[in-house]
Design a protein around this motif. Structure first.
Motif, short mmCIF file in Angstrom:
data_model
loop_
_atom_site.label_atom_id
_atom_site.label_comp_id
_atom_site.label_asym_id
_atom_site.label_seq_id
_atom_site.Cartn_x
_atom_site.Cartn_y
_atom_site.Cartn_z
N ARG A 191 0.84 -1.21 0.00
CA ARG A 191 0.00 0.00 0.00
C ARG A 191 0.87 1.26 0.00
O ARG A 191 0.57 2.24 -0.69
N ALA A 192 1.96 1.24 0.76
CA ALA A 192 2.83 2.42 0.85
C ALA A 192 3.44 2.75 -0.52
O ALA A 192 3.57 3.93 -0.87
N SER A 193 3.77 1.72 -1.29
CA SER A 193 4.35 1.95 -2.62
C SER A 193 3.33 2.58 -3.55
O SER A 193 3.64 3.51 -4.31
N VAL A 194 2.10 2.08 -3.49
CA VAL A 194 1.03 2.64 -4.33
C VAL A 194 0.74 4.08 -3.92
O VAL A 194 0.56 4.96 -4.77
N ASN A 195 0.68 4.34 -2.62
CA ASN A 195 0.43 5.70 -2.13
C ASN A 195 1.46 6.68 -2.69
O ASN A 195 1.13 7.79 -3.12
N LYS A 196 2.72 6.25 -2.67
CA LYS A 196 3.80 7.11 -3.15
C LYS A 196 3.65 7.38 -4.63
O LYS A 196 3.78 8.53 -5.09
N VAL A 197 3.36 6.34 -5.42
CA VAL A 197 3.24 6.50 -6.87
C VAL A 197 2.05 7.39 -7.21
O VAL A 197 2.16 8.32 -8.00
N VAL A 198 0.89 7.09 -6.62
CA VAL A 198 -0.32 7.86 -6.94
C VAL A 198 -0.17 9.30 -6.48
O VAL A 198 -0.61 10.23 -7.17
N GLY A 199 0.45 9.51 -5.32
CA GLY A 199 0.67 10.86 -4.84
C GLY A 199 1.52 11.67 -5.81
O GLY A 199 1.23 12.84 -6.08
N GLU A 200 2.56 11.04 -6.34
CA GLU A 200 3.42 11.72 -7.31
C GLU A 200 2.68 12.00 -8.62
O GLU A 200 2.82 13.08 -9.21
N LEU A 201 1.85 11.05 -9.06
CA LEU A 201 1.07 11.25 -10.29
C LEU A 201 0.06 12.38 -10.11
O LEU A 201 -0.16 13.18 -11.03
N ALA A 202 -0.52 12.47 -8.93
CA ALA A 202 -1.46 13.57 -8.67
C ALA A 202 -0.73 14.90 -8.61
O ALA A 202 -1.21 15.92 -9.13
N ARG A 203 0.45 14.91 -7.99
CA ARG A 203 1.23 16.15 -7.90
C ARG A 203 1.61 16.66 -9.29
O ARG A 203 1.60 17.87 -9.54
N ARG A 204 1.92 15.72 -10.19
CA ARG A 204 2.29 16.09 -11.56
C ARG A 204 1.07 16.32 -12.45
O ARG A 204 1.22 16.58 -13.63
N GLN A 205 -0.11 16.20 -11.88
CA GLN A 205 -1.37 16.38 -12.60
C GLN A 205 -1.50 15.38 -13.75
O GLN A 205 -2.02 15.70 -14.82
N VAL A 206 -1.04 14.16 -13.49
CA VAL A 206 -1.23 13.06 -14.44
C VAL A 206 -2.60 12.44 -14.22
O VAL A 206 -3.22 11.92 -15.16
N LEU A 207 -3.09 12.51 -12.99
CA LEU A 207 -4.43 12.01 -12.67
C LEU A 207 -5.02 12.82 -11.53
O LEU A 207 -4.32 13.56 -10.84
#
Length: 229
Positions: A191-207
């Motif tokens: 879960r921690a790995s997914v949180n990190k990836v999704v958080g970065e994608l949101a920060r970059r406005q990818v999703l």
């Protein structure tokens, strides 16, 4: 509440059917409401009905020997579930749980098989749905082959966008609820790995995610780059 034949025309199972054929399907269906967390069907249970999703999200999952569970698929509006056990007169191959409140249309096994015999186009549509499922399963296997967490998440999201994506303001929407915990159970990542990836994608406005945790993929090109197909 009466089921309108016209409403069924939007479902892939009923694509191309005439109004009289849609009426036959409508008469065979009954409305079912499922609350969040409710078990709709369990693995090894006899297949007594197939279900069309009118609204909400269902998760198809299997339990592992260690007590954990893996989400095989997320199903949103207009999806079909439970048809394999019905068509094969066999036990369910997986369990199905409501990820959020869902409204379903249930068609009993005997009625479902009678409809397939009476309406050849319905059987052809079912074949197309099963072919789509196979493509999705193959794509998910390919996604699991990525060692890098970012690539694995990106591949999973792109697979969903390709199979289920709907146009939405600013990008491609996924028509079902998908939390970070769900993504972890789909990708086999912590879960921690997914949180990190999704958080970065949101920060970059990818999703972005709305209040119901429905994702919109904004930058597909960035996801493709991350996917490393």
């Amino acid at each position: 509440m009466t089921i309108s034949p016209a409403d069924l025309a939007a479902y892939p199972l009923c694509a191309g059917l005439g109004i009289e054929q849609l009426a036959l399907v409508a008469r065979a269906a009954r409305r079912v409401a499922v609350m969040p967390g409710a078990l709709l069907m369990s693995r090894a249970q006899p297949g007594d009905a197939a279900y069309l999703v009118a609204s909400g999200t269902l998760h198809v999952l299997i339990d592992l020997p260690d007590g954990a569970s893996v989400i095989l698929a997320a199903l949103g509006p207009q999806a079909l579930v439970g048809e394999l056990g019905v068509v094969q007169s066999a036990a369910r191959s997986a369990s199905v749980v409501a990820a959020e409140r869902a409204a379903l249309l249930a068609i009993h096994r005997d009625d479902f098989t009678a409809l397939l015999r009476a309406i050849p186009a319905l059987a052809l549509n079912l074949n197309a749905i099963l072919a789509q499922r196979l493509r999705l399963a193959n794509a998910q296997i390919l996604a699991m082959g990525a060692g890098d967490p970012s690539a694995r998440v990106a591949r999973t999201l792109l697979t969903f966008a390709g199979e289920h994506g709907v146009p939405r303001a600013g990008g491609v929407g996924l028509p079902f609820r998908l939390t970070q915990s769900d993504l972890a159970r789909m990708t086999g990542l912590a879960r921690a790995s997914v949180n990190k990836v999704v958080g970065e994608l949101a920060r970059r406005q990818v999703l972005r995610s709305d209040t119901r945790q429905h994702l919109t993929l904004i930058d597909l090109a960035a996801l493709e780059e991350l996917a490393q197909w």
